[in-house]
Design an enzyme around this catalytic site. Structure first.
Site, PDB file in Angstrom:
ATOM      1  N   GLY A 192     110.974  38.516   3.642  1.00  0.00           N
ATOM      2  CA  GLY A 192     110.385  37.510   2.769  1.00  0.00           C
ATOM      3  C   GLY A 192     111.404  36.577   2.149  1.00  0.00           C
TER       4      GLY A 192
ATOM      5  N   THR B 290     103.453  43.225   6.971  1.00  0.00           N
ATOM      6  CA  THR B 290     102.513  42.541   6.085  1.00  0.00           C
ATOM      7  C   THR B 290     101.292  42.201   6.892  1.00  0.00           C
ATOM      8  OG1 THR B 290     104.214  41.500   4.722  1.00  0.00           O
ATOM      9  CG2 THR B 290     102.145  40.315   4.918  1.00  0.00           C
TER      10      THR B 290
ATOM     11  N   ARG C  76     111.000  42.974  -7.574  1.00  0.00           N
ATOM     12  CA  ARG C  76     111.231  42.059  -6.453  1.00  0.00           C
ATOM     13  C   ARG C  76     109.885  41.566  -5.918  1.00  0.00           C
ATOM     14  NH1 ARG C  76     109.472  41.880  -0.789  1.00  0.00           N
ATOM     15  NH2 ARG C  76     111.066  40.803   0.393  1.00  0.00           N
ATOM     16  N   VAL C  77     109.781  40.267  -5.709  1.00  0.00           N
ATOM     17  CA  VAL C  77     108.585  39.692  -5.106  1.00  0.00           C
ATOM     18  C   VAL C  77     109.000  38.995  -3.823  1.00  0.00           C
ATOM     19  CG1 VAL C  77     106.792  37.929  -5.374  1.00  0.00           C
ATOM     20  CG2 VAL C  77     107.369  39.429  -7.298  1.00  0.00           C
ATOM     21  N   GLY C  78     108.255  39.232  -2.766  1.00  0.00           N
ATOM     22  CA  GLY C  78     108.577  38.614  -1.479  1.00  0.00           C
ATOM     23  C   GLY C  78     107.818  37.324  -1.265  1.00  0.00           C
ATOM     24  N   ASP C  79     107.736  36.933  -0.017  1.00  0.00           N
ATOM     25  CA  ASP C  79     107.065  35.682   0.338  1.00  0.00           C
ATOM     26  C   ASP C  79     105.547  35.787   0.313  1.00  0.00           C
ATOM     27  OD1 ASP C  79     107.343  37.534   2.503  1.00  0.00           O
ATOM     28  OD2 ASP C  79     106.657  35.974   3.882  1.00  0.00           O
TER      29      ASP C  79
ATOM     30  N   THR D 168     100.761  42.842   1.073  1.00  0.00           N
ATOM     31  CA  THR D 168     101.873  43.707   1.492  1.00  0.00           C
ATOM     32  C   THR D 168     102.348  44.589   0.348  1.00  0.00           C
ATOM     33  OG1 THR D 168     104.040  43.674   2.603  1.00  0.00           O
ATOM     34  CG2 THR D 168     103.724  42.101   0.820  1.00  0.00           C
TER      35      THR D 168
ATOM     36  N   THR E  40     105.241  37.068   8.396  1.00  0.00           N
ATOM     37  CA  THR E  40     105.673  38.440   8.153  1.00  0.00           C
ATOM     38  C   THR E  40     107.147  38.508   8.535  1.00  0.00           C
ATOM     39  OG1 THR E  40     105.330  40.777   8.687  1.00  0.00           O
ATOM     40  CG2 THR E  40     104.831  39.210  10.421  1.00  0.00           C
ATOM     41  N   GLY E  41     107.847  39.441   7.934  1.00  0.00           N
ATOM     42  CA  GLY E  41     109.279  39.522   8.180  1.00  0.00           C
ATOM     43  C   GLY E  41     110.019  39.592   6.854  1.00  0.00           C
TER      44      GLY E  41
ATOM     45  N   SER F 221     103.040  49.725   4.982  1.00  0.00           N
ATOM     46  CA  SER F 221     103.478  48.366   4.643  1.00  0.00           C
ATOM     47  C   SER F 221     102.488  47.577   3.807  1.00  0.00           C
ATOM     48  CB  SER F 221     103.701  47.560   5.923  1.00  0.00           C
ATOM     49  OG  SER F 221     104.514  48.242   6.815  1.00  0.00           O
TER      50      SER F 221
HETATM   51  C1  SD4 Z   1     108.032  40.845   2.271  1.00  0.00           C
HETATM   52  N1  SD4 Z   1     107.255  39.588   4.145  1.00  0.00           N
HETATM   53  O1  SD4 Z   1     107.682  41.394   1.237  1.00  0.00           O
HETATM   54  C2  SD4 Z   1     107.082  40.798   3.427  1.00  0.00           C
HETATM   55  C3  SD4 Z   1     107.245  42.041   4.224  1.00  0.00           C
HETATM   56  C4  SD4 Z   1     107.033  41.906   5.699  1.00  0.00           C
HETATM   57  O2  SD4 Z   1     107.677  42.461   7.856  1.00  0.00           O
HETATM   58  O3  SD4 Z   1     106.224  41.180   6.164  1.00  0.00           O
HETATM   59  N2  SD4 Z   1     107.800  42.559   6.522  1.00  0.00           N
HETATM   60  O4  SD4 Z   1     109.170  40.376   2.424  1.00  0.00           O
END
Ligand code: SD4
Length: 342
Positions: A246, A192, A220-223, A210, A243-244, A87
């Site tokens: 995004g 993350t 793609r870009v997450g949070d 992450t 985390t989670g 991850s």
């Molecule tokens: C994302 N938040 O790229 C990150 C990934 C993550 O548990 O934390 N997943 O969306």
């Protein structure tokens, strides 16, 4: 609890297909109320059990007299260096093209400075590149090819664009995709590291790194690299990280929200819980948002919360270093949620 055990659990869980980050609850003895733990700064908290060795490295930096930013960077580099971590770092799950694209950011309470990189491939330590953006440019965020050119120019350590293990898994995934065109929405679990540091003098720092959502659409870009979403640090108040999924954290500026709730006087744990309640109340996904937060404040108080069964996070100070289970929130806690407007 080793991450792999949690991952096996997650892979059996229906939530795994939505990218939910869940884990089995630990025994009651390992779930003390954060308020009962006598944590004195310097204090470090981070997401997931794999945050513990990162915290330990960060604390060692502080005890050697290193800076708060050094602690964040060196701590997160431990996680980024773990080839078995699917991850974070170059051991991570690649995007749909089979390339690992990394996101990271770093933030300093003193000076309210920040640096960030997104969709960077082929470099081992995006957290260090983010720091370099912060310290040597007039920008906050660099992405993709530009970020890679910046990292190359600065001489950052390179690595493979995907690990052999993840390449093989990606090839299997490609085959499955071809076999069943309707595989959309099935993605492996992802996590993350968000790591927050409270220095003994009350200054606050944080970082986040992450490889993001496995098999994501390239670009793609997450949070995680987005200030206010995956991480936010405010030296007047404290810091929060996420985390989670995004996409769900970003739509609510999650970490900023947690910090603002602490500013209003909430204990970090209650701020994490209240942020999730607030998000769930207005979101059609309700408590299926699959989001988790950690937070600490300038007073040395800390906490965490997640949707569903919650999640595990690591807390480290001079007197202890341990993995705790956060509380989780479901609709059973406050009744129907999810908004009623289209
Ligand atoms: C994302 N938040 O790229 C990150 C990934 C993550 O548990 O934390 N997943 O969306």
């Amino acid at each position: 609890m080793p991450a792999v055990t949690r991952r096996q659990f997650v892979s059996r869980s229906a939530l795994a297909v939505t990218g939910a980050s869940v884990g089995p609850r630990l025994a009651a003895a390992t779930q003390p109320d954060p308020a009962e733990l006598q944590a004195r700064p310097p204090l470090i908290i981070s997401t997931w059990p794999f945050g513990k060795p990162a915290n330990d490295a960060a604390l060692a930096v502080l005890l050697r007299g290193g800076s708060g930013l050094d602690a964040v960077e060196q701590g997160i580099r431990v996680t980024e260096s773990d080839p078995d971590n699917a991850s974070v770092g170059l051991g991570g799950i690649p995007n749909a093209d089979g390339v690992v694209q990394l996101d990271a950011c770093i933030m300093s309470g003193p000076g309210h400075r920040a640096g960030s990189v997104a969709a960077v491939s082929g470099f081992r330590h995006p957290i260090s590149i983010a720091r370099r953006v912060m310290e040597t440019t007039r920008h906050v965020m660099l992405v993709g090819e530009g970020a890679e050119a910046f990292a190359a120019e600065a001489g950052f350590e390179r690595g493979p664009r995907v690990s052999p293990k993840q390449k093989a898994a990606w090839q299997r995934w490609k085959k499955e995709q071809a076999a069943q065109a309707k595989a959309a929405g099935k993605h492996p679990n992802h996590d993350t590291i968000a790591l927050l540091v409270l220095r003994a003098d009350g200054a606050v720092f944080g970082g986040c790194s992450t490889s993001g959502w496995g098999y994501k659409i390239p670009g793609r870009v997450g949070d995680s690299p987005i200030l206010g979403s995956g991480l936010y640090v405010d030296d007047e108040v404290g810091a929060a990280g996420a985390t989670g999924v995004g996409e769900n954290v970003m739509r609510h500026c999650g970490s900023f929200l947690v910090v603002e709730l602490m500013r209003q006087g909430l204990h970090p744990q209650e701020a994490c819980l209240e942020a999730i309640r607030r998000m769930a109340r207005k979101d059609p996904l309700g408590f299926n948002l699959s989001v988790n937060f950690i937070a600490l404040d300038r007073q040395g108080r800390f906490g965490a919360a997640g949707t569903g069964t919650g999640f595990q996070y690591a807390v480290t100070c001079e007197s202890f270093s341990r993995v705790l289970q956060s509380p989780g929130l479901t609709s059973a806690d406050i009744g129907p949620v999810g908004g009623n407007r289209k």
